[in-house]
Scaffold this active site. Structure first.
Site, PDB file in Angstrom:
ATOM      1  CG  ASP A 274       9.341  -1.449   1.599  1.00 20.23           C
ATOM      2  OD1 ASP A 274      10.387  -1.431   1.036  1.00 20.23           O
ATOM      3  OD2 ASP A 274       9.059  -0.704   2.622  1.00 20.23           O
TER       4      ASP A 274
HETATM    5  C1  GLC Z   1      10.515   2.219   3.198  1.00 21.03           C
HETATM    6  C2  GLC Z   1      11.829   1.255   2.822  1.00 21.03           C
HETATM    7  C3  GLC Z   1      12.043   0.206   3.812  1.00 21.03           C
HETATM    8  C4  GLC Z   1      11.669   0.812   5.110  1.00 21.03           C
HETATM    9  C5  GLC Z   1      10.230   0.885   5.231  1.00 21.03           C
HETATM   10  C6  GLC Z   1       9.710   1.502   6.518  1.00 21.03           C
HETATM   11  O1  GLC Z   1      10.005   2.491   1.943  1.00 21.03           O
HETATM   12  O2  GLC Z   1      11.782   0.703   1.523  1.00 21.03           O
HETATM   13  O3  GLC Z   1      13.494  -0.342   3.624  1.00 21.03           O
HETATM   14  O4  GLC Z   1      11.995  -0.238   6.054  1.00 21.03           O
HETATM   15  O5  GLC Z   1       9.988   1.851   4.101  1.00 21.03           O
HETATM   16  O6  GLC Z   1      10.325   2.624   6.839  1.00 21.03           O
END
Ligand code: GLC
Length: 732
Positions: A274
């Site tokens: 993430d």
């Molecule tokens: C965010 C979220 C995740 C998302 C990613 C890209 O922090 O936790 O769910 O897909 O970043 O935006």
């Protein structure tokens, strides 16, 4: 293809041969770049690293790019035509509940108990995102089973029940990717991403990004099942989660990312961290050393590094002997495999057509409306207050902060959705259509929830607005009251210490009730999570929970209020009486004693305000006796269950039959009841339908902390929606 065409460029070659061939041609630096996911341009995402980020044409993936197909193709052309090996970039985006056409948030979708609708709307999302945005890969579905509505991200998942979450996860994956490798590689099918792997929803205290203390059994009983279903449905990627599981961060967790995901489930795609998850190992006090962060993440099974570029240290780590090239190759193979499987080498460029041609098609908007109609849940309807007969109403008071707000129906992760009147018509606009002969008196009644700060929302009040609302209520025949969360009060980093209505809304309910006398006060409540307002709700005659249902929200709400649509939503997540009752959810384990086990300071009988599966209809459904008989033939099914359901009311309606199993005795304690299946049926007035279920041995088995399933003979009770039950015995 001419004979000198490299194997990896020949679509007739098997994927594995193409992977091996391409890998053999790559330098260490080219391999490392494939494991990076970067940003580009100053897109809508405020997290982005400042202005125009430098574009790296050999990078594996770009995320959150909202520059549209044409611009994306320009960058992709450099990657494919101006680099040594021409490896296409895989372009990712958070297409969570729609790209341009906005659908209900995922938690609301689950309340429809129509997975087929989620498959359909996911298909639309993929087509719009690919054609209009050049998106090859969505960071969706978020599949986490969640028990704590203080956690703002419950809005993104499919609620508290593992079986429900499995069904909707499968539907979303198939909608995005298609069912088979043949479909995966067609243009318009985009890679799904099961997230967040795993256990993020157990974040301590409902705070975001926190430690999760998950027992091995809970991991298998609650949190892993939707991921297993998504992998079985063919999901090509997963995203590891921010939390650490009992001390081992998810991004560097070999047990979950390799032993379970690859060795037990046979997953062959790749895992992306993430946002910043690799560098956050420092914040988690796991390691501040980028070398350790990279080596431990890769060796655990996390293949790609989202947005923080820690993995740029891979070449030096390999040269220094700190990281084996075999580990790097394994990760690169997985990324290349998905790129071949999704057809990126054959169709690296997205169509370049005007947004108006590829998005918002009538059939897409119809799907959005259908989903909204089925997601809304009628929580209260005293003395059959609803449905309203518009013709009999002379003066309707429209009171509350959400009547003229469009964002309230869009919710979190709105992608490129426009929250304007044309696309997301307000409740006020639709009320004018549905009550054409009545005088509509609108009063905001209280400040709208702040988009920026929950604290502002809690402090806000306005005496003048309140008085004007009371006056409007006093003079109307019926009062329609909008309440609940604004569009951005649920979502990422939106945890709340309480899930009550803000004081100004509670004050508004009291003032309107007092002014209205015995005239009906009907609430339309918006939100991305369950809210706990049972005391304030005593003053309301009817409550329709309209969640955040996207482009079809206002139309669907008015259709339900006026009886054109019979509400059929059922709760996919329990509504507690107060925040202090959390956690309270459908498959909780049996207490050692009943009666004295509940909170002594909750006046009503204990248990939640509205349980999982709850929802009212304008008609009545009557259940006949439930029978459970041994299955006729030997095989997976051990028993056959049958129940009849009748529509004994005057209106056509849809009922969801929930099959709950109680295992009365087992070597490991069991939930009081757990969902083993559900089915939504449509019944005309007077119609009776027999619903059957093959009760398999797997359904009767329970899971242990090592993931093994155990079937123990003994007594069970099967219930149909809690309305009728049968006890039966498994002998062997
Ligand atoms: C965010 C979220 C995740 C998302 C990613 C890209 O922090 O936790 O769910 O897909 O970043 O935006």
């Amino acid at each position: 293809m001419t004979q000198e065409t490299p194997i990896y460029k020949d679509p007739k070659q098997p994927v594995e041969a193409r992977v091996r061939d391409l890998l053999s041609r790559m330098t260490l630096e080219e391999k490392a770049d494939q494991l990076l996911q970067g940003l580009i341009g100053k897109d809508v995402n405020p997290n982005n690293l400042g202005g125009e980020n430098s574009f790296r044409p050999t990078i594996g993936s770009i995320l959150s790019y909202s520059g549209g197909s044409k611009a994306r193709n320009a960058f992709q052309r450099i990657a494919v035509e101006n680099t040594r090996l021409g490896i296409p970039i895989i372009w990712g985006y958070d297409v969570i509940h729609g790209w341009r056409t906005c659908f209900p948030v995922s938690l609301a979708q689950a309340c429809s108990f129509r997975p087929e609708l989620t498959e359909k709307l996911s298909r639309v999302s993929a087509l719009e995102a690919w054609t209009d945005g050049g998106v090859d890969w969505t960071f969706s579905p978020m599949v986490e089973v969640a028990h704590d509505p203080r956690w703002g991200r419950v809005v993104e998942g499919y609620g508290e029940d593992p079986v429900t979450a499995q069904a909707f996860t499968t539907a979303a994956v198939v909608g995005y990717q298609g069912k088979t490798p043949e479909e995966w590689k067609q243009p318009g099918y985009i890679a799904a991403c099961l997230k967040h792997f795993v256990g993020y929803s157990a974040s301590e205290g409902g705070r975001d990004y926190h430690y999760t203390d998950i027992s091995p059994r809970a991991l298998w009983e609650y949190y892993l099942p939707p991921f297993e279903a998504g992998v079985a449905a063919g999901a090509r990627t997963l995203m590891s989660s921010f939390n650490d599981i009992c001390g081992t961060p998810a991004v560097a967790n070999h047990y979950t990312e390799t032993e379970i995901l690859r060795n037990q489930w046979g997953f062959t795609g790749f895992i992306v961290s993430d946002w910043g998850g690799v560098s956050q190992l420092k914040a988690q006090r796991y390691s501040s050393d980028p070398a350790v962060q990279t080596v431990h993440s890769l060796e655990a099974g996390n293949d790609m590094d989202m947005a923080d570029f820690v993995f740029t240290n891979i070449p030096e780590l390999v040269k220094a002997g700190k990281l084996s090239i075999a580990t790097v190759d394994l990760a690169v193979e997985r990324v290349l495999r998905v790129k071949f499987e999704m057809g990126l080498f054959e169709h690296p460029y997205a169509p370049e057509v005007p947004t108006e041609e590829s998005c918002w098609k009538p059939e897409y908007l119809e799907t959005a409306l259908a989903a909204a109609r089925e997601a809304m849940v009628l929580l209260k309807n005293e003395k059959q207050t609803l449905p309203l007969a518009p013709s009999g109403l002379k003066r309707v008071a429209l009171i509350g902060p959400h009547w003229k707000n469009n964002l309230v129906h869009i919710g979190w992760w709105g992608a490129l959705v426009k929250d304007d009147e044309k696309h997301a018509p307000s409740l006020f606009t639709k009320a004018q259509e549905f009550f054409p002969d009545a005088e509509l008196v609108y009063e905001q009644g209280c400040p709208a929830p702040s988009v920026k700060s929950n604290l502002e929302t809690l402090a806000a009040r306005d005496e003048a607005l309140l008085q004007a609302a009371a006056a409007a209520a006093a003079s109307a025949d019926v009062i329609l009251l909008t309440l609940g969360e604004g569009g951005h009060q649920s979502g990422e980093y939106k945890s709340r210490r309480d899930i009550a209505l803000p004081p100004c809304q509670e004050e508004l309910i009291a003032a309107v009730r007092k002014a209205a006398g015995d005239k009906p006060v009907i609430a339309l409540v918006s939100g991305g999570r369950p809210l706990a307002f049972q005391d304030a709700a005593r003053s309301l005659d009817a409550i329709l929970y309209i969640w955040q249902c996207g482009y079809g929200a206002s139309q669907a709400a008015m259709e339900i209020l006026t009886g054109k649509v019979n509400p059929s939503g059922r709760l996919a997540m329990t509504f507690p009486r107060t925040v202090g009752q959390i956690p309270v959810y459908v498959n909780q384990h049996h207490p050692a004693r009943f009666g004295l086990n509940e909170y002594q300071d909750i006046p009503e009988e204990n248990g939640p305000w509205f349980p999982f599966g709850y929802g009212l209809s304008y008609t009545e459904f009557t259940y006949g006796d439930l029978s459970v008989t041994p299955a006729a033939s030997e095989g997976a099914a051990a028993f056959t269950a049958k129940v009849t359901v009748s529509n004994t009311g005057k209106m056509a309606g849809s009922e969801t039959v929930f099959w709950y199993l109680s295992d009365l005795e087992a070597s490991l304690t069991q939930p009081l009841k757990r969902v083993i299946a559900f089915r939504k049926i449509d019944l005309q007035p007077g119609e009776t339908r027999e619903v059957t279920l093959s009760v398999t041995r797997d359904m009767l088995s329970y899971v242990r902390g090592d993931g093994s399933k155990v079937l123990e003979p003994g007594d069970f009770i099967l219930s149909a929606s809690g309305k009728t039950e049968a006890k039966f015995t498994l002998n062997a």
